[in-house]
Design a protein around this motif. Structure first.
Motif: not given
Length: 133
Positions: A128-131, A104-109, A70-75
């Motif tokens: 992104h962290p700023e939003n 099957n889904v393996a990664a999401v943003c 899982v990618e969220s806020g560049r992390t």
């Protein structure tokens, strides 16, 4: 600018990787995998090696079947698929695996909240962290 090809970046022996990940690394040298990659590129898709890292040592580990990246806020984090499924509308799938006879889904943003009427198409924005709201 020099292109990084499989041959120019790959180690001859991927030291320290678990067997499943060594197999994945070696497969990138196979002509049939190169052919699959060439075919996927026609659809703007690629190949990735599903993995995570041990929290304590940082060592590579195969991605468990019930976990996704899982990618969220560049992390990047790793979460159970059932937890992400409960919030599916907030995520855009970006990587898939073939498991149990189906994709099957393996990664999401994680996506930023969209503003405006629901019946209008809006640009998809990554969280992104700023939003972060």
């Amino acid at each position: 600018m020099t292109n990084m090809t499989t041959a120019s970046v790959s180690r001859s022996t991927p030291y320290g990787l678990p067997p499943a990940l060594k197999t994945a690394q070696a497969a990138m040298q196979l002509p049939e995998v190169q052919d699959m990659l060439r075919r996927l590129s026609e659809f703007r898709l690629g190949i990735f090696m599903p993995h995570q890292h041990d929290d304590g040592t940082g060592e590579f580990q195969p991605l468990p079947d019930d976990v996704m990246q899982v990618e969220s806020g560049r992390t990047v984090s790793f979460e159970r698929q059932d937890e992400i499924a409960q919030r599916a509308a907030s995520f855009l799938p970006v990587a898939w695996l073939w498991r149990a006879g189906a994709p099957n889904v393996a990664a999401v943003c994680e996506m930023a909240d969209q503003e405006g009427p629901e019946d209008e198409e809006h640009p998809v924005k990554h969280k992104h962290p700023e939003n972060i709201r």
